[in-house]
Scaffold this motif. Structure first.
Motif, mmCIF file in Angstrom:
data_model
loop_
_atom_site.group_PDB
_atom_site.id
_atom_site.type_symbol
_atom_site.label_atom_id
_atom_site.label_comp_id
_atom_site.label_asym_id
_atom_site.label_seq_id
_atom_site.Cartn_x
_atom_site.Cartn_y
_atom_site.Cartn_z
ATOM 1 N N HIS A 127 0.847 -1.308 0.047
ATOM 2 C CA HIS A 127 0.097 0.238 0.147
ATOM 3 C C HIS A 127 0.996 1.072 0.109
ATOM 4 O O HIS A 127 2.039 1.205 0.753
ATOM 5 C CB HIS A 127 -1.152 -0.130 1.123
ATOM 6 C CG HIS A 127 -0.404 0.363 2.520
ATOM 7 N ND1 HIS A 127 -0.193 1.793 3.084
ATOM 8 C CD2 HIS A 127 0.149 -0.431 3.564
ATOM 9 C CE1 HIS A 127 0.458 1.562 4.077
ATOM 10 N NE2 HIS A 127 0.694 0.197 4.596
ATOM 11 N N ASP A 144 6.706 2.325 6.280
ATOM 12 C CA ASP A 144 5.196 2.018 6.268
ATOM 13 C C ASP A 144 4.613 3.080 5.117
ATOM 14 O O ASP A 144 4.294 4.011 5.661
ATOM 15 C CB ASP A 144 4.450 2.095 7.724
ATOM 16 C CG ASP A 144 3.175 1.834 7.521
ATOM 17 O OD1 ASP A 144 2.651 1.088 6.653
ATOM 18 O OD2 ASP A 144 2.360 1.928 8.693
ATOM 19 N N ASN A 145 4.448 2.843 4.208
ATOM 20 C CA ASN A 145 4.959 1.602 3.208
ATOM 21 C C ASN A 145 5.515 1.848 2.133
ATOM 22 O O ASN A 145 5.285 1.220 0.901
ATOM 23 C CB ASN A 145 3.794 0.597 3.092
ATOM 24 C CG ASN A 145 4.211 -0.909 2.634
ATOM 25 O OD1 ASN A 145 5.326 -1.171 2.863
ATOM 26 N ND2 ASN A 145 3.251 -1.332 1.818
ATOM 27 N N GLU A 178 -4.983 1.880 2.797
ATOM 28 C CA GLU A 178 -4.904 0.642 3.930
ATOM 29 C C GLU A 178 -4.913 1.041 5.214
ATOM 30 O O GLU A 178 -5.436 0.540 6.140
ATOM 31 C CB GLU A 178 -3.286 0.181 3.424
ATOM 32 C CG GLU A 178 -3.115 -1.176 4.179
ATOM 33 C CD GLU A 178 -2.581 -1.149 5.738
ATOM 34 O OE1 GLU A 178 -2.482 -1.945 6.570
ATOM 35 O OE2 GLU A 178 -2.195 0.185 6.236
ATOM 36 N N GLU A 179 -4.350 2.438 5.381
ATOM 37 C CA GLU A 179 -4.424 2.914 6.639
ATOM 38 C C GLU A 179 -5.823 3.255 7.143
ATOM 39 O O GLU A 179 -6.195 3.852 8.337
ATOM 40 C CB GLU A 179 -3.801 4.210 6.620
ATOM 41 C CG GLU A 179 -2.148 3.909 6.389
ATOM 42 C CD GLU A 179 -1.285 3.331 7.326
ATOM 43 O OE1 GLU A 179 -1.713 2.834 8.420
ATOM 44 O OE2 GLU A 179 -0.200 3.023 7.250
ATOM 45 N N ASP A 206 4.189 -5.295 3.642
ATOM 46 C CA ASP A 206 4.029 -4.128 4.458
ATOM 47 C C ASP A 206 5.102 -4.017 5.436
ATOM 48 O O ASP A 206 5.473 -4.647 6.565
ATOM 49 C CB ASP A 206 2.571 -3.922 5.144
ATOM 50 C CG ASP A 206 2.156 -2.888 5.760
ATOM 51 O OD1 ASP A 206 2.838 -1.695 5.499
ATOM 52 O OD2 ASP A 206 1.061 -2.834 5.923
HETATM 53 ZN ZN ZN Z 1 1.383 -0.070 6.645
#
Ligand code: ZN
Length: 393
Positions: A127, A144-145, A178-179, A206
């Motif tokens: 992501h 991240d990421n 994703e977050e 990730d």
């Molecule tokens: Zn992540």
């Protein structure tokens, strides 16, 4: 592509070709060139730079554009309908207003070279979104990421130039949101560009550039092998470099922590690769200067091999609904708790945290001594590992 971009790309490729040339691999062509550290570092430094403001909202869209440009430059085919690299994720529409765009997934495809297998797919993803700005400043999200996205882009470059080309088609995806409760991968699996039943393996990464609690583990964790037939054997058959040995862990230990979740829910065989949460996880200190680029390079070469093997093998993994816990996974847990124990004073662990660490270590040791895992051991170890990971990190 502007002249400057093209020049920059060629310069980087030249660096990598020269480095790869030293191994003699270029002379023979082949499909096993090592990943290029300079290319990986360029992607991470770009995506974690000030310009992207922590890749949230319109700045995540900028990251999507960057990734799209890279796919275009590699001359990979667009993945989505309308010959597009982009899949927009709409919000709810209000009244007659068209729905606003919440985010954008980016995808490309490398068609399989074997006509009998080209309609089967292996998907590799990471992501690109992160947390944007907070009170303390920009959350750059280098580990991240940006690290996972850099890996996907570099695997795409390596496989595109591989000779022979993989037999099955390989899909490269960068998810947005994703977050935000994995909204990007949820949207993707609800609106897939190919029939999901033809996905043979999904590999999600990730965080590849740091290590769990900054412990000297020199490893990459791989979750999910327990759910696919032949995946342990596939991983065991791939050479890894000494500083990034793969450590198997059961996905039950961590639950749904990244974009593999929606695929796992649909019983699609998957692997999740991560070096774990560093001490700077979700903080403004997750910057490009703290990334171990050599480590990301080594893991990228390893994951490219995973994809290559999965895309070329005669048979594919089948879903295992209720997997066994193996001694390999217990060994991994023991390795982690021993390293945490060495840091107990440094990290000023509380009495409760120390208790979790000690109990988990004792139980893991006992299981390894008796060489078998009872259902009760399994429940206990899973729960205590979850608790330990939650309370210590
Ligand atoms: Zn992540």
């Amino acid at each position: 592509m502007t002249f400057i971009q093209s020049f920059r790309l060629k310069t980087f490729l030249l660096v990598c070709l020269t480095l790869n040339g030293l191994t003699g691999a270029v002379a023979t062509g082949g499909d096993r060139l090592p990943a290029c550290r300079e290319t990986i570092e360029r992607h991470i430094r770009e995506l974690a730079s000030e310009k992207y403001q922590g890749r949230r909202g319109p700045f995540a869209a900028m990251a999507a554009e960057y990734i799209q440009r890279e796919f275009q430059e590699l001359e990979l085919n667009p993945l989505f309908a309308g010959n597009s690299y982009l899949q927009t994720i709409p919000g709810l529409s209000e009244g007659d207003e068209p729905p606003r765009t919440l985010g954008t997934n980016v995808g490309a495809i490398l068609p399989g070279s074997d006509p009998a297998l080209a309609e089967e797919y292996v998907l590799i993803a990471a992501h690109h979104d992160h947390l944007g700005r907070g009170g303390g400043g920009i959350f750059h999200g280098a580990d991240d990421n940006a690290s996972g996205v850099a890996m996907v882009l570099e695997v795409a470059r390596l496989l595109k130039s591989a000779d022979p080309s993989p037999r099955r088609s390989v899909i490269f995806v960068s998810f947005d949101l994703e977050e935000h409760l994995l909204f990007g991968s949820r949207w993707f699996t609800a609106h897939p560009p190919i029939p999901l039943e033809r996905l043979r393996l999904v590999l999600v990464a990730d965080m590849l550039g740091r290590s769990l609690g900054d412990l000297p583990l020199n490893s990459v964790f791989l979750f999910g092998a327990e759910h696919g037939t032949g995946l342990r054997e596939l991983l065991a058959g791939i050479d890894s470099e000494p500083n990034t040995r793969p450590l198997l862990l059961n996905s039950e230990f961590v639950g749904t922590r990244s974009d593999y979740g929606p695929f796992r829910d649909r019983q699609i065989p998957f692997l999740f690769a991560s070096t774990g949460q560093s001490r700077d996880y979700h903080s403004i200190r997750d910057t490009a200067d703290h990334i171990n680029y050599q480590q990301v390079r080594e893991i990228t070469t390893f994951l490219r091999e995973v994809v290559r093997h999965a895309a070329n093998a005669d048979s594919s993994p089948e879903w295992i609904p209720d997997p066994e816990l193996t001694l390999d996974e217990v060994t991994t847990v023991l390795k982690i708790v021993e390293k945490i124990d060495q840091q107990a004073d440094n990290w000023k662990l509380t009495t409760v945290q120390r208790l979790f660490v000690t109990q988990t270590r004792q139980r893991a040791k006992r299981i390894l001594q008796q060489q078998t895992i009872s259902p009760e051991d399994r429940r206990w170890l899973t729960r205590s590992t979850q608790m330990m990971l939650l309370t210590v990190f």
